[in-house]
Design an enzyme around this catalytic site. Structure first.
Site, PDB file in Angstrom:
ATOM      1  N   SER A  64       0.820  -1.220   0.000  1.00 12.13           N
ATOM      2  CA  SER A  64       0.000   0.000   0.000  1.00 12.13           C
ATOM      3  C   SER A  64       0.849   1.264   0.000  1.00 12.13           C
ATOM      4  O   SER A  64       0.353   2.346  -0.283  1.00 12.13           O
ATOM      5  CB  SER A  64      -0.919   0.014   1.223  1.00 12.13           C
ATOM      6  OG  SER A  64      -0.151  -0.009   2.402  1.00 12.13           O
ATOM      7  N   ARG A  65       2.126   1.119   0.355  1.00  8.24           N
ATOM      8  CA  ARG A  65       3.009   2.303   0.389  1.00  8.24           C
ATOM      9  C   ARG A  65       4.457   1.837   0.489  1.00  8.24           C
ATOM     10  O   ARG A  65       4.725   0.624   0.522  1.00  8.24           O
ATOM     11  CB  ARG A  65       2.644   3.239   1.553  1.00  8.24           C
ATOM     12  CG  ARG A  65       2.593   2.558   2.892  1.00  8.24           C
ATOM     13  CD  ARG A  65       1.775   3.376   3.905  1.00  8.24           C
ATOM     14  NE  ARG A  65       1.519   2.583   5.101  1.00  8.24           N
ATOM     15  CZ  ARG A  65       2.318   2.546   6.155  1.00  8.24           C
ATOM     16  NH1 ARG A  65       3.405   3.291   6.183  1.00  8.24           N
ATOM     17  NH2 ARG A  65       2.044   1.789   7.193  1.00  8.24           N
ATOM     18  N   ASP A  82      -4.406  -9.511   6.350  1.00  3.30           N
ATOM     19  CA  ASP A  82      -3.332  -9.338   7.329  1.00  3.30           C
ATOM     20  C   ASP A  82      -2.436 -10.577   7.254  1.00  3.30           C
ATOM     21  O   ASP A  82      -2.887 -11.685   7.555  1.00  3.30           O
ATOM     22  CB  ASP A  82      -4.001  -9.209   8.719  1.00  3.30           C
ATOM     23  CG  ASP A  82      -3.009  -9.165   9.852  1.00  3.30           C
ATOM     24  OD1 ASP A  82      -1.813  -9.442   9.641  1.00  3.30           O
ATOM     25  OD2 ASP A  82      -3.453  -8.859  10.988  1.00  3.30           O
ATOM     26  N   VAL A  83      -1.193 -10.390   6.862  1.00  2.00           N
ATOM     27  CA  VAL A  83      -0.326 -11.567   6.651  1.00  2.00           C
ATOM     28  C   VAL A  83      -0.015 -12.321   7.945  1.00  2.00           C
ATOM     29  O   VAL A  83       0.377 -13.489   7.892  1.00  2.00           O
ATOM     30  CB  VAL A  83       0.999 -11.190   5.935  1.00  2.00           C
ATOM     31  CG1 VAL A  83       0.761 -10.662   4.538  1.00  2.00           C
ATOM     32  CG2 VAL A  83       1.836 -10.218   6.764  1.00  2.00           C
ATOM     33  N   ASN A  94       7.041  -8.596   1.814  1.00  2.16           N
ATOM     34  CA  ASN A  94       7.505  -7.248   2.133  1.00  2.16           C
ATOM     35  C   ASN A  94       6.862  -6.670   3.397  1.00  2.16           C
ATOM     36  O   ASN A  94       7.472  -5.844   4.074  1.00  2.16           O
ATOM     37  CB  ASN A  94       7.204  -6.335   0.932  1.00  2.16           C
ATOM     38  CG  ASN A  94       7.364  -4.874   1.292  1.00  2.16           C
ATOM     39  OD1 ASN A  94       8.475  -4.341   1.321  1.00  2.16           O
ATOM     40  ND2 ASN A  94       6.256  -4.198   1.587  1.00  2.16           N
ATOM     41  N   TYR A 153      12.468  -6.222  16.337  1.00  2.00           N
ATOM     42  CA  TYR A 153      12.593  -6.105  14.876  1.00  2.00           C
ATOM     43  C   TYR A 153      13.819  -6.876  14.365  1.00  2.00           C
ATOM     44  O   TYR A 153      13.729  -7.639  13.392  1.00  2.00           O
ATOM     45  CB  TYR A 153      12.699  -4.620  14.525  1.00  2.00           C
ATOM     46  CG  TYR A 153      12.765  -4.302  13.052  1.00  2.00           C
ATOM     47  CD1 TYR A 153      11.634  -4.381  12.252  1.00  2.00           C
ATOM     48  CD2 TYR A 153      13.965  -3.891  12.463  1.00  2.00           C
ATOM     49  CE1 TYR A 153      11.688  -4.061  10.901  1.00  2.00           C
ATOM     50  CE2 TYR A 153      14.032  -3.565  11.126  1.00  2.00           C
ATOM     51  CZ  TYR A 153      12.898  -3.656  10.342  1.00  2.00           C
ATOM     52  OH  TYR A 153      12.957  -3.334   9.001  1.00  2.00           O
TER      53      TYR A 153
HETATM   54  P1  NAP Z   1       6.272   1.104   5.541  1.00  8.31           P
HETATM   55  O1  NAP Z   1       6.413   2.314   4.693  1.00  8.31           O
HETATM   56  O2  NAP Z   1       5.957   1.261   6.989  1.00  8.31           O
HETATM   57  O3  NAP Z   1       5.202   0.118   4.849  1.00  8.31           O
HETATM   58  C1  NAP Z   1       4.904  -1.106   5.448  1.00  8.31           C
HETATM   59  C2  NAP Z   1       3.870  -1.818   4.637  1.00  8.31           C
HETATM   60  O4  NAP Z   1       3.547  -3.075   5.275  1.00  8.31           O
HETATM   61  C3  NAP Z   1       2.562  -1.049   4.524  1.00  8.31           C
HETATM   62  O5  NAP Z   1       2.044  -1.246   3.248  1.00  8.31           O
HETATM   63  C4  NAP Z   1       1.681  -1.717   5.570  1.00  8.31           C
HETATM   64  O6  NAP Z   1       0.297  -1.622   5.312  1.00  8.31           O
HETATM   65  C5  NAP Z   1       2.135  -3.151   5.407  1.00  8.31           C
HETATM   66  N1  NAP Z   1       1.753  -3.987   6.536  1.00  8.31           N
HETATM   67  C6  NAP Z   1       2.030  -3.811   7.841  1.00  8.31           C
HETATM   68  N2  NAP Z   1       1.508  -4.806   8.570  1.00  8.31           N
HETATM   69  C7  NAP Z   1       0.872  -5.630   7.711  1.00  8.31           C
HETATM   70  C8  NAP Z   1       0.142  -6.829   7.855  1.00  8.31           C
HETATM   71  N3  NAP Z   1      -0.048  -7.384   9.060  1.00  8.31           N
HETATM   72  N4  NAP Z   1      -0.379  -7.428   6.754  1.00  8.31           N
HETATM   73  C9  NAP Z   1      -0.207  -6.869   5.535  1.00  8.31           C
HETATM   74  N5  NAP Z   1       0.479  -5.729   5.333  1.00  8.31           N
HETATM   75  C10 NAP Z   1       1.016  -5.125   6.415  1.00  8.31           C
HETATM   76  O7  NAP Z   1       7.621   0.241   5.526  1.00  8.31           O
HETATM   77  P2  NAP Z   1       8.767   0.141   4.415  1.00  8.31           P
HETATM   78  O8  NAP Z   1       9.879   1.006   4.846  1.00  8.31           O
HETATM   79  O9  NAP Z   1       8.205   0.258   3.058  1.00  8.31           O
HETATM   80  O10 NAP Z   1       9.237  -1.369   4.675  1.00  8.31           O
HETATM   81  C11 NAP Z   1       8.913  -2.456   3.816  1.00  8.31           C
HETATM   82  C12 NAP Z   1       9.740  -3.662   4.245  1.00  8.31           C
HETATM   83  O11 NAP Z   1      11.134  -3.334   4.167  1.00  8.31           O
HETATM   84  C13 NAP Z   1       9.497  -4.082   5.703  1.00  8.31           C
HETATM   85  O12 NAP Z   1       9.550  -5.487   5.807  1.00  8.31           O
HETATM   86  C14 NAP Z   1      10.653  -3.443   6.439  1.00  8.31           C
HETATM   87  O13 NAP Z   1      10.951  -4.125   7.629  1.00  8.31           O
HETATM   88  C15 NAP Z   1      11.757  -3.605   5.391  1.00  8.31           C
HETATM   89  N6  NAP Z   1      12.879  -2.680   5.620  1.00  8.31           N
HETATM   90  C16 NAP Z   1      12.692  -1.322   5.543  1.00  8.31           C
HETATM   91  C17 NAP Z   1      13.790  -0.484   5.794  1.00  8.31           C
HETATM   92  C18 NAP Z   1      13.687   1.017   5.732  1.00  8.31           C
HETATM   93  O14 NAP Z   1      14.706   1.696   6.018  1.00  8.31           O
HETATM   94  N7  NAP Z   1      12.560   1.600   5.352  1.00  8.31           N
HETATM   95  C19 NAP Z   1      15.034  -1.036   6.114  1.00  8.31           C
HETATM   96  C20 NAP Z   1      15.168  -2.411   6.175  1.00  8.31           C
HETATM   97  C21 NAP Z   1      14.087  -3.230   5.924  1.00  8.31           C
HETATM   98  P3  NAP Z   1      -0.621  -0.419   5.921  1.00  8.31           P
HETATM   99  O15 NAP Z   1      -0.550   0.693   4.919  1.00  8.31           O
HETATM  100  O16 NAP Z   1      -1.965  -1.042   6.028  1.00  8.31           O
HETATM  101  O17 NAP Z   1      -0.049  -0.057   7.249  1.00  8.31           O
END
Ligand code: NAP
Length: 244
Positions: free
Chosen positions: A11-12, A60-61, A87, A152
């Site tokens: 979604s984002r 919800d995964v 993801n 985390y």
């Molecule tokens: P984000 O902007 O917070 O987006 C998280 C996404 O996961 C949103 O679409 C959210 O949906 C969805 N989500 C959360 N809980 C869920 C659930 N139970 N079932 C289905 N969808 C769910 O995070 P991001 O930065 O894009 O991160 C994406 C992935 O990359 C994650 O696994 C994160 O741990 C990993 N990562 C990110 C970073 C970073 O610096 N950003 C670094 C390392 C790893 P909603 O819109 O409904 O909340």
């Protein structure tokens, strides 16, 4: 016939960009989100503008029944799943002394159990097809650890062990399983950090910039493509050299 990619939490942020990048490269997209909203509908419209199909699947995964349904609805629409990108992820940062049991469990539930739930459901279809790709979103903190992120980091370290085990189990069925480990990527997840914390992180990045969702999506695109057909069980850091 187009290849089909199912992306969770699209979604984002990074998931959205992965969906758009794979669509630009000819994949039909099954886009999982927790709740459909105007923003998600705009993503679907953008994806369809690249002449591929897009299905939005709510769920919800961390809930096994939801994961079953997300998989089933994708198969009903497209008949197959070539690529699964796990993801969806959350943070609930806190020093251990203040971390509540529910905050530990919730992060493990979404990040690690969600990856298990989706991989278990989707891999049974991939096994019958005798091909597939599973790409998991880990994190550099799953390798290095990070104060304030015990929940985390544990979930992401778990994903790395899970990825390697699955790669060994599924290789004979021609299913390749890899992980990417992003460093500091600009999304909603990192926007909540204080400026001071962001500066400290930037100081540790040799490339001297934060990563973008595109930086991550491009590596996922490689792992989803035939260019990576001899790569499995690997963790690719996408971190501007932060961890080396
Ligand atoms: P984000 O902007 O917070 O987006 C998280 C996404 O996961 C949103 O679409 C959210 O949906 C969805 N989500 C959360 N809980 C869920 C659930 N139970 N079932 C289905 N969808 C769910 O995070 P991001 O930065 O894009 O991160 C994406 C992935 O990359 C994650 O696994 C994160 O741990 C990993 N990562 C990110 C970073 C970073 O610096 N950003 C670094 C390392 C790893 P909603 O819109 O409904 O909340």
């Amino acid at each position: 016939m187009n290849k089909v990619a199912l992306i969770t939490g699209a979604s984002r942020g990074i998931g959205k960009q992965i969906a758009i990048t794979l669509a630009k490269n000819g994949f039909d997209i099954s886009l999982n989100c927790r709740k459909e909203n105007d923003e998600v509908i705009k993503i679907k419209e953008e994806i369809e503008s690249y002449n591929v199909s897009c299905l939005i699947v709510e769920g919800d995964v961390s809930n096994f029944e939801d994961s079953e349904r997300i998989t089933k609805e994708t198969i009903e629409k497209f008949g197959k799943i070539d690529v699964l990108v796990n993801n969806a992820g959350i943070t609930k940062d806190m020093l251990l002394l203040r971390m509540k049991e529910e905050d530990f469990k919730k992060v493990i539930d979404v990040n690690l159990c969600g990856t298990f739930n989706m991989s278990k459901n989707v891999s049974s279809y991939m096994m019958k097809a005798r091909c597939g790709r599973i790409i998991n979103l880990a994190s550099v903190v799953g390798i290095s650890g990070n104060a304030g992120q015990a929940n985390y980091a544990a979930s992401k370290a778990g994903i790395i062990g899970f990825t390697k085990s699955l790669a060994k189990e599924l290789a004979s069925r021609n299913i390749l399983v890899n992980a990417v480990a992003p460093g500091f990527i600009r999304t909603d997840m990192t926007d909540v950090l204080k400026d001071e914390t962001k500066e400290k992180i930037l100081d540790q990045i040799p490339l001297r910039r934060e990563g973008t969702a595109e930086d991550v999506a491009n590596v996922v695109k490689f792992l989803a493509s035939s260019d990576s057909s001899y790569v499995t069980g690997q963790v690719i850091n996408i971190d501007g050299g932060m961890l080396m």
